[in-house]
Design an enzyme around this catalytic site. Structure first.
Site, PDB file in Angstrom:
ATOM      1  N   ALA A  31      15.647  -6.133  -2.922  1.00  0.00           N
ATOM      2  CA  ALA A  31      14.768  -4.798  -2.119  1.00  0.00           C
ATOM      3  C   ALA A  31      15.002  -5.292  -0.902  1.00  0.00           C
ATOM      4  O   ALA A  31      14.361  -5.440  -0.035  1.00  0.00           O
ATOM      5  CB  ALA A  31      12.951  -5.652  -2.857  1.00  0.00           C
ATOM      6  N   HIS A  42      16.439  -4.778   2.979  1.00  0.00           N
ATOM      7  CA  HIS A  42      15.559  -3.890   4.178  1.00  0.00           C
ATOM      8  C   HIS A  42      16.601  -4.810   5.192  1.00  0.00           C
ATOM      9  O   HIS A  42      17.751  -5.188   5.281  1.00  0.00           O
ATOM     10  CB  HIS A  42      14.165  -4.259   4.220  1.00  0.00           C
ATOM     11  CG  HIS A  42      14.011  -5.852   4.253  1.00  0.00           C
ATOM     12  ND1 HIS A  42      14.285  -6.520   5.676  1.00  0.00           N
ATOM     13  CD2 HIS A  42      12.964  -6.343   4.027  1.00  0.00           C
ATOM     14  CE1 HIS A  42      13.345  -7.463   5.029  1.00  0.00           C
ATOM     15  NE2 HIS A  42      12.807  -7.579   4.603  1.00  0.00           N
ATOM     16  N   HIS A  60      16.949  -8.489   6.782  1.00  0.00           N
ATOM     17  CA  HIS A  60      18.220  -9.176   5.784  1.00  0.00           C
ATOM     18  C   HIS A  60      19.409  -8.653   5.709  1.00  0.00           C
ATOM     19  O   HIS A  60      20.506  -9.431   6.010  1.00  0.00           O
ATOM     20  CB  HIS A  60      17.900  -8.895   3.558  1.00  0.00           C
ATOM     21  CG  HIS A  60      17.448  -8.694   2.920  1.00  0.00           C
ATOM     22  ND1 HIS A  60      16.305  -8.145   2.512  1.00  0.00           N
ATOM     23  CD2 HIS A  60      15.917 -10.571   2.545  1.00  0.00           C
ATOM     24  CE1 HIS A  60      14.418  -8.477   1.602  1.00  0.00           C
ATOM     25  NE2 HIS A  60      14.895  -9.779   1.797  1.00  0.00           N
ATOM     26  N   GLU A  90      13.817 -16.336  10.523  1.00  0.00           N
ATOM     27  CA  GLU A  90      12.969 -16.533  10.750  1.00  0.00           C
ATOM     28  C   GLU A  90      11.612 -16.511  10.504  1.00  0.00           C
ATOM     29  O   GLU A  90      10.607 -16.699  10.739  1.00  0.00           O
ATOM     30  CB  GLU A  90      13.021 -16.848  12.463  1.00  0.00           C
ATOM     31  CG  GLU A  90      13.991 -17.900  12.651  1.00  0.00           C
ATOM     32  CD  GLU A  90      14.143 -17.873  14.740  1.00  0.00           C
ATOM     33  OE1 GLU A  90      13.409 -16.841  15.349  1.00  0.00           O
ATOM     34  OE2 GLU A  90      14.928 -18.731  14.712  1.00  0.00           O
ATOM     35  N   LYS A  91      11.649 -15.109  10.059  1.00  0.00           N
ATOM     36  CA  LYS A  91      10.051 -15.076   8.972  1.00  0.00           C
ATOM     37  C   LYS A  91       9.464 -15.543   8.340  1.00  0.00           C
ATOM     38  O   LYS A  91       8.600 -15.528   8.169  1.00  0.00           O
ATOM     39  CB  LYS A  91      11.086 -13.509   9.125  1.00  0.00           C
ATOM     40  CG  LYS A  91       9.659 -13.170   7.522  1.00  0.00           C
ATOM     41  CD  LYS A  91       8.847 -12.329   7.648  1.00  0.00           C
ATOM     42  CE  LYS A  91       7.574 -11.647   6.693  1.00  0.00           C
ATOM     43  NZ  LYS A  91       7.694 -11.993   5.538  1.00  0.00           N
ATOM     44  N   ASP A  92      10.366 -16.432   7.328  1.00  0.00           N
ATOM     45  CA  ASP A  92      10.124 -17.217   6.484  1.00  0.00           C
ATOM     46  C   ASP A  92      10.064 -19.014   7.494  1.00  0.00           C
ATOM     47  O   ASP A  92      10.856 -19.428   7.389  1.00  0.00           O
ATOM     48  CB  ASP A  92      10.393 -17.200   5.288  1.00  0.00           C
ATOM     49  CG  ASP A  92       9.998 -16.138   4.759  1.00  0.00           C
ATOM     50  OD1 ASP A  92       8.668 -15.707   4.368  1.00  0.00           O
ATOM     51  OD2 ASP A  92      11.412 -14.950   5.237  1.00  0.00           O
ATOM     52  N   SER A  97       9.848  -7.418   1.991  1.00  0.00           N
ATOM     53  CA  SER A  97       9.730  -6.256   0.456  1.00  0.00           C
ATOM     54  C   SER A  97       8.336  -6.366   0.062  1.00  0.00           C
ATOM     55  O   SER A  97       8.345  -5.093  -0.385  1.00  0.00           O
ATOM     56  CB  SER A  97      10.813  -6.863  -0.223  1.00  0.00           C
ATOM     57  OG  SER A  97      11.694  -7.972   0.115  1.00  0.00           O
TER      58      SER A  97
END
Ligand code: AMP
Length: 286
Positions: A37, A39, A42, A154-156, A192
């Site tokens: 998924a 975007h 990614h 860095e989102k996670d 996602s």
């Protein structure tokens, strides 16, 4: 720009054959694990991989081991053809898209668990099964591919720290690199799972980056962490978030709780909160 169709490896043997060919030519390899998924966030990691290596491998595997039974494994968005086209456009060299049997063959019995430290707070409390599933699948992917560099968002942010710890502890010969978070114009981090939001929820979601911006500014102005956490909670609830899993300001390297007084450099604000059926997470450096 459209590049040619993207080669797809379905098995570990196919993946290793392609990577061995690159290695024989002296090329450096970057791997970017995903659940698909795809975007622009990614794809920014693919671009970073292309800066750091000669070849990039993206993997797509919706990993059942990191979802609890009540979570969204079945509903998780899937669309490999579209994802492959995006990866080809981004200049990715290979998609590794194994089936569940390839990753977890009959009798699969080994798990990797980052048992203490950075895996414990935040997501470790809200989703106790999560990092065990992530560490196991990422360890497998890195052993399967053998990249020089592995790139995570860095989102996670906590996941990035857990994977760094795991790679160091297991002596995996790979550099784990973090890529910055790609955001919408209003500051909402691309995810996602944003696809689950209704139009109304998407409008309300703008309160999350607004609260993060407020928190960073208030902390830089000398605000107390506990006060700022309280204000962020109140603003999210006021905007229609129905449940807050956490709003916590922690050290960005160790994830340790901060003492009272002005926050030290390197602190980060971490939030996970539910808007309707969608769980959003974000983190900002102070
Ligand atoms: P996922 O497919 O959601 O498991 O994410 C795959 C990788 O992309 C992980 O390393 C994520 O941290 C990263 N990622 C997800 N969203 C973003 C974003 N908005 N910006 C940068 N990286 C992201």
């Amino acid at each position: 720009m459209t590049n040619g169709p993207l080669p797809v490896a379905r098995t570990v043997a196919e993946l290793r054959a392609v990577v061995a060919g690159w290695r024989a030519a002296g090329e450096r390899v970057a791997m970017i694990p995903t659940m698909g998924a795809l975007h622009a966030g990614h794809l920014s990691l693919i671009a970073l991989g292309r800066q750091k290596a000669d070849r990039t491998v993206a993997s797509i595997f919706v990993n059942p081991a990191q979802f609890a039974p009540h979570e969204d494994f079945d509903a998780y968005p899937r669309g490999e053809a579209e994802d492959a086209a995006k990866l080809a456009d981004a200049g990715c060299d290979l998609l590794f898209a194994p089936g569940a049997r390839e990753m977890y063959p009959d009798g699969f019995a080994t798990t990797v668990n980052v048992a203490t430290g950075v895996s414990e707070p935040l997501e470790g409390v809200s989703r106790p099964h999560f990092f065990g599933g992530v560490a196991t699948v990422v360890a497998k992917l890195l052993i399967q591919c053998g990249p020089d560099v592995a790139i995570f968002g860095e989102k996670d942010y906590q996941q990035l720290l857990v994977i760094r710890r795991m790679a160091r502890d297991l002596d995996l010969p790979v550099e784990v690199v973090g890529g910055p978070t790609t955001r919408e114009a209003d500051g909402l981090a691309l995810s996602s799972r944003n696809a689950y939001l209704t139009a109304e929820e998407r409008k309300a979601a703008t309160a999350l980056p607004a609260a993060m911006r407020y928190a960073v500014a208030a902390l830089r102005d000398g605000g107390e962490a506990a006060d700022v956490e309280g204000a962020v909670r109140a603003s999210l609830i006021g905007a229609g978030f129905r449940q807050i899993d956490y709003v916590e300001i922690r050290d960005g390297a160790t994830l340790a709780r901060l003492g009272p007084g002005p926050v030290s450099p390197g602190a980060r604000v971490f939030v996970a909160a539910w808007l309707g059926k969608t769980r959003l997470i974000d983190n900002w450096a102070v």
